[in-house]
Each structure stands twice: as C-alpha cells, then as structure tokens.
Write an enzyme that holds these catalytic residues in place. Structure first.
Site, PDB file in Angstrom:
ATOM      1  N   ASN A  85       0.798  -1.229   0.000  1.00  0.00           N
ATOM      2  CA  ASN A  85       0.000   0.000   0.000  1.00  0.00           C
ATOM      3  C   ASN A  85       0.829   1.277   0.000  1.00  0.00           C
ATOM      4  O   ASN A  85       0.311   2.355   0.290  1.00  0.00           O
ATOM      5  CB  ASN A  85      -0.938   0.005   1.215  1.00  0.00           C
ATOM      6  CG  ASN A  85      -1.965  -1.107   1.145  1.00  0.00           C
ATOM      7  OD1 ASN A  85      -2.349  -1.539   0.063  1.00  0.00           O
ATOM      8  ND2 ASN A  85      -2.403  -1.595   2.304  1.00  0.00           N
TER       9      ASN A  85
ATOM     10  N   ASN B 108      -4.944  -5.237   3.668  1.00  0.00           N
ATOM     11  CA  ASN B 108      -5.731  -4.376   4.543  1.00  0.00           C
ATOM     12  C   ASN B 108      -6.869  -3.618   3.859  1.00  0.00           C
ATOM     13  O   ASN B 108      -7.098  -2.440   4.125  1.00  0.00           O
ATOM     14  CB  ASN B 108      -4.814  -3.409   5.286  1.00  0.00           C
ATOM     15  CG  ASN B 108      -3.989  -4.129   6.339  1.00  0.00           C
ATOM     16  OD1 ASN B 108      -4.407  -5.139   6.890  1.00  0.00           O
ATOM     17  ND2 ASN B 108      -2.799  -3.620   6.614  1.00  0.00           N
TER      18      ASN B 108
ATOM     19  N   THR C 179       2.245  -7.236   7.171  1.00  0.00           N
ATOM     20  CA  THR C 179       1.278  -7.982   6.362  1.00  0.00           C
ATOM     21  C   THR C 179       1.891  -8.363   5.021  1.00  0.00           C
ATOM     22  O   THR C 179       1.679  -9.470   4.512  1.00  0.00           O
ATOM     23  CB  THR C 179       0.009  -7.155   6.142  1.00  0.00           C
ATOM     24  OG1 THR C 179      -0.569  -6.837   7.412  1.00  0.00           O
ATOM     25  CG2 THR C 179      -1.009  -7.919   5.307  1.00  0.00           C
ATOM     26  N   GLY C 180       2.686  -7.457   4.441  1.00  0.00           N
ATOM     27  CA  GLY C 180       3.309  -7.740   3.152  1.00  0.00           C
ATOM     28  C   GLY C 180       4.253  -8.928   3.213  1.00  0.00           C
ATOM     29  O   GLY C 180       4.212  -9.808   2.345  1.00  0.00           O
TER      30      GLY C 180
ATOM     31  N   TRP D 153       7.645  -0.145  -0.400  1.00  0.00           N
ATOM     32  CA  TRP D 153       8.640   0.931  -0.350  1.00  0.00           C
ATOM     33  C   TRP D 153       8.559   1.624   1.013  1.00  0.00           C
ATOM     34  O   TRP D 153       7.791   2.551   1.208  1.00  0.00           O
ATOM     35  CB  TRP D 153       8.404   1.939  -1.484  1.00  0.00           C
ATOM     36  CG  TRP D 153       9.452   2.995  -1.568  1.00  0.00           C
ATOM     37  CD1 TRP D 153       9.372   4.284  -1.129  1.00  0.00           C
ATOM     38  CD2 TRP D 153      10.772   2.861  -2.133  1.00  0.00           C
ATOM     39  NE1 TRP D 153      10.539   4.972  -1.369  1.00  0.00           N
ATOM     40  CE2 TRP D 153      11.419   4.112  -2.001  1.00  0.00           C
ATOM     41  CE3 TRP D 153      11.462   1.811  -2.740  1.00  0.00           C
ATOM     42  CZ2 TRP D 153      12.724   4.333  -2.438  1.00  0.00           C
ATOM     43  CZ3 TRP D 153      12.750   2.034  -3.176  1.00  0.00           C
ATOM     44  CH2 TRP D 153      13.373   3.272  -3.040  1.00  0.00           C
TER      45      TRP D 153
ATOM     46  N   TYR E 285       2.889   7.291   2.945  1.00  0.00           N
ATOM     47  CA  TYR E 285       2.922   5.971   3.593  1.00  0.00           C
ATOM     48  C   TYR E 285       1.930   5.033   2.923  1.00  0.00           C
ATOM     49  O   TYR E 285       2.277   3.893   2.573  1.00  0.00           O
ATOM     50  CB  TYR E 285       2.621   6.142   5.077  1.00  0.00           C
ATOM     51  CG  TYR E 285       2.509   4.846   5.856  1.00  0.00           C
ATOM     52  CD1 TYR E 285       3.502   3.871   5.775  1.00  0.00           C
ATOM     53  CD2 TYR E 285       1.406   4.601   6.674  1.00  0.00           C
ATOM     54  CE1 TYR E 285       3.409   2.687   6.487  1.00  0.00           C
ATOM     55  CE2 TYR E 285       1.307   3.413   7.395  1.00  0.00           C
ATOM     56  CZ  TYR E 285       2.300   2.465   7.298  1.00  0.00           C
ATOM     57  OH  TYR E 285       2.197   1.289   8.002  1.00  0.00           O
ATOM     58  N   HIS E 286       0.698   5.480   2.748  1.00  0.00           N
ATOM     59  CA  HIS E 286      -0.325   4.749   1.997  1.00  0.00           C
ATOM     60  C   HIS E 286      -0.713   5.554   0.763  1.00  0.00           C
ATOM     61  O   HIS E 286      -0.786   6.786   0.833  1.00  0.00           O
ATOM     62  CB  HIS E 286      -1.582   4.525   2.845  1.00  0.00           C
ATOM     63  CG  HIS E 286      -1.405   3.531   3.951  1.00  0.00           C
ATOM     64  ND1 HIS E 286      -2.147   3.555   5.106  1.00  0.00           N
ATOM     65  CD2 HIS E 286      -0.565   2.466   4.062  1.00  0.00           C
ATOM     66  CE1 HIS E 286      -1.772   2.565   5.902  1.00  0.00           C
ATOM     67  NE2 HIS E 286      -0.820   1.888   5.286  1.00  0.00           N
TER      68      HIS E 286
ATOM     69  N   HIS F 133       7.181  -3.240  13.724  1.00  0.00           N
ATOM     70  CA  HIS F 133       7.753  -3.801  12.501  1.00  0.00           C
ATOM     71  C   HIS F 133       9.165  -3.261  12.246  1.00  0.00           C
ATOM     72  O   HIS F 133       9.557  -2.234  12.792  1.00  0.00           O
ATOM     73  CB  HIS F 133       6.872  -3.479  11.294  1.00  0.00           C
ATOM     74  CG  HIS F 133       5.454  -3.922  11.437  1.00  0.00           C
ATOM     75  ND1 HIS F 133       5.110  -5.244  11.661  1.00  0.00           N
ATOM     76  CD2 HIS F 133       4.275  -3.225  11.400  1.00  0.00           C
ATOM     77  CE1 HIS F 133       3.788  -5.338  11.751  1.00  0.00           C
ATOM     78  NE2 HIS F 133       3.277  -4.143  11.608  1.00  0.00           N
TER      79      HIS F 133
END
Length: 339
Positions: A126, A149, A259-260, A280, A293-294, A310
């Site tokens: 995302n 997500n 999640t990725g 990224w 970020y998203h 994370h």
C-alpha cells in the site's frame, strides 16, 4: 612363592574384603536408621515404615495447626469448606471461549486455497510509491492477486489494478479507514468495499492480536446479513509465530512481520513466480520526491522508530536481496504502459 605362603596371603585378602563389606553395611544401616543387631532387610522395611508413620504423624500435626501441609502452606490458603463459584467459572469460560456464533458460521470447512496453484502472483502493498506508476494493468495480468488491509482500488485502478484473489483485513482497518462504523454511511462504505470482492478470499487475522473482536464481529455480521460473496479465512496465531521463526532462522532479525512479508511467505506455498508492488518503506523515492505511507490516505509512519512493531527497512533489504537472486520480482517505479 611357596604354597603355604600363597594360602596365607589369600586368607588375609578374604578377611579384608569381608571387613570392608561389613563396614559398608554398618554405614548404610547407620544412615537409614536400622537398630544395631537386627537383620538388614527387616531393618530397612521397618525403618521405612517407621519413617512413613512419623512423617504422616507430623503432617497431621502440622495440618491440625495450620489447615494445610507445610509443603503447600505458601500456595494453598486455608479454607474451612470448598464451594463451587459458578459466577467465577462462567466469567473465565466467557473470556477463553471468544468465538462468536457469527464467526463460527463463517469458519471455512477447508482452507480456501487448498490444492490451488498459480504460475504468476502479484502481491500489492500500500505504499504511495504506486501513485502515478501506471501499474494497474500489469498487476491485473497476474494469475492471482493478493492485496493488503482492504485498500481501496476503484479510484486508483490505473495504478493498483482492480482484480483481487485474496485481501487481508486487520481489525484496526475498521477503525482507521471506516471510522469504526459510527454511522450508517460508514457501514455502507464498508459494505460496498466488501461487495467489490466478489468471490475473493477475505483474510481476517482475528486471533493474531488482542482487541478488535467487536470490529471483527461487525464485519462478520455484514457478510452474513447481506449474503456477501466472499470466502472468509481466520488464520491462527501460530502462523504468525511460524513466519517470524522462519525469518529469524534465516538470520533476518525482524520483530513482528508486516502484512506484506506475511503474504509473501504465504504465497511461496502456492505461487511459482511472485511479483511485489507497492513495497517501499521510505519517505522519499529514488529521486528524492516525497512518498506517502499509503497511496490512499494521509497517514504518516516512522519507519525507523524503535517503538514500531515492525522492521520495514530490514524486511525491504531482505526482499531486495531475494530480488537480486531471482527468487521474486520487486517492482519500483513506473510500469510498462503497453500492458
């Protein structure tokens, strides 16, 4: 050496051996308390019985004074009478049996992707790096597409595509992207997003973290009430531990997998060729331009914060290494507009 001398020497050795045996027996009898002059076997049995009787008597005396034995006096409280506490028992059961009827109804009878295998898969992160990438058509050209997500796709289709085979939905997404469904308008917005899945797998990590049960229940209620065409999956917490353990074993010192990374590890089980988009974890692109970020909101994130659960830059470094080795394809920047 004469025969007489050897006989005499042999006799002395025998006497010494017998003496040493008697000394050992005497020491054993003394240690276990056998009265002198009694048969050894009889003395052992009698001594053990006597010791058992003394211990039992001491325990009874101690119990009569304190209500518990000395060995358990620090952990077992004295109680004149035991009675069943029904209210407490029910309370404990309610805290441990946290699977609602709706969730139980949505549990799949078998894994949604069981016996399925795909040649080319796309995992779509995302990151704002996807904006103006024109990767939508290329992403949709894969045999199976995994998204993270419940990210919106319709208004960003040129860059992120439309197809979805599996999409994750952390409970926090309901709060962050759909305002905790505080109004009917937000419920309708979530409902429209779920309808757009049309047969896809909805991966809900309901057991991977504490909290969020009410949000998961709201989503389950919408799915059942409106008979939505989605395949639900509720992964076990053991999967998270297994994925983290795998990377730690390979000397990738991550905290909690994103999640990725979780989806990439999962995809290796049913995809031959894996392509990553939207991965990224940096505030700027390779040319120094700011990156959101998203791609779909204004949320900010401290990628290198020690308090973050994370380790995104480390994960990205690992994925970049796998890209260089040919294990996966990491797509950064614009895609081929001819697709």
């Amino acid at each position: 050496m004469t025969l007489e001398f050897r006989t005499w020497l042999f006799g002395i050795v025998i006497i010494l051996v017998i003496f040493l045996i008697l000394v050992d027996i005497s020491k054993v009898e003394e240690e276990i308390g056998i009265p002198e002059g009694r048969d050894s076997r009889e003395g052992v049995v009698s001594s053990l019985q006597s010791k058992s009787s003394r211990d039992a008597a001491a325990d009874r005396e101690s119990t009569s004074r304190t209500g518990v034995s000395d060995s358990n006096s620090s952990i077992v409280p004295a109680a004149p009478e035991w009675r069943f506490n029904k209210d407490l028992s029910i309370s404990i059961r309610e805290r441990t049996m946290n699977i609602s009827e709706n969730l139980y109804r949505l549990l799949p009878s078998s894994p949604p992707l069981k016996k399925q295998h795909f040649k080319r898969c796309a995992i779509v992160g995302n990151s704002g790096i996807l904006l103006n990438s024109g990767c939508g058509a290329e992403i949709d050209s894969h045999d199976f597409v995994i998204r993270c997500n419940l990210a919106p796709v319709e208004e960003y289709s040129r860059d992120v595509g439309l197809r979805t085979g599996l999409v994750t939905m952390n409970p926090s997404v309901v709060q962050r992207a759909f305002e905790d469904l505080v109004s009917e308008a937000w419920r309708e917005k979530l409902l429209q997003r779920l309808r757009g899945l049309s047969g896809s797998v909805l991966w809900i990590p309901a057991f991977m973290s504490k909290g969020g049960e009410d949000r998961v229940e709201c989503v389950n209620d919408l799915i059942l009430k409106h008979h939505l065409d989605v395949q639900t999956a509720f992964p076990s917490l053991r999967l998270l531990h297994a994925v983290r353990g795998y990377w730690l074993t390979n000397k990738v010192l991550i905290k909690r997998p994103t999640t990725g990374l979780l989806m990439y590890t999962l995809a290796t089980r049913f995809c031959d060729e894996i392509h990553l988009y939207g991965f990224w974890p940096f505030p700027q692109d390779q040319d120094g331009n700011p990156v959101k970020y998203h791609y779909y909101d204004s949320l900010t994130y401290e990628y290198t914060s020690q308090s973050s659960p994370h380790t995104m830059p480390l994960e990205f470094k690992t994925l970049s290494s796998l890209h260089q080795q040919g294990a996966l394809k990491l797509h950064i920047g614009e895609c081929d507009a001819r697709l």
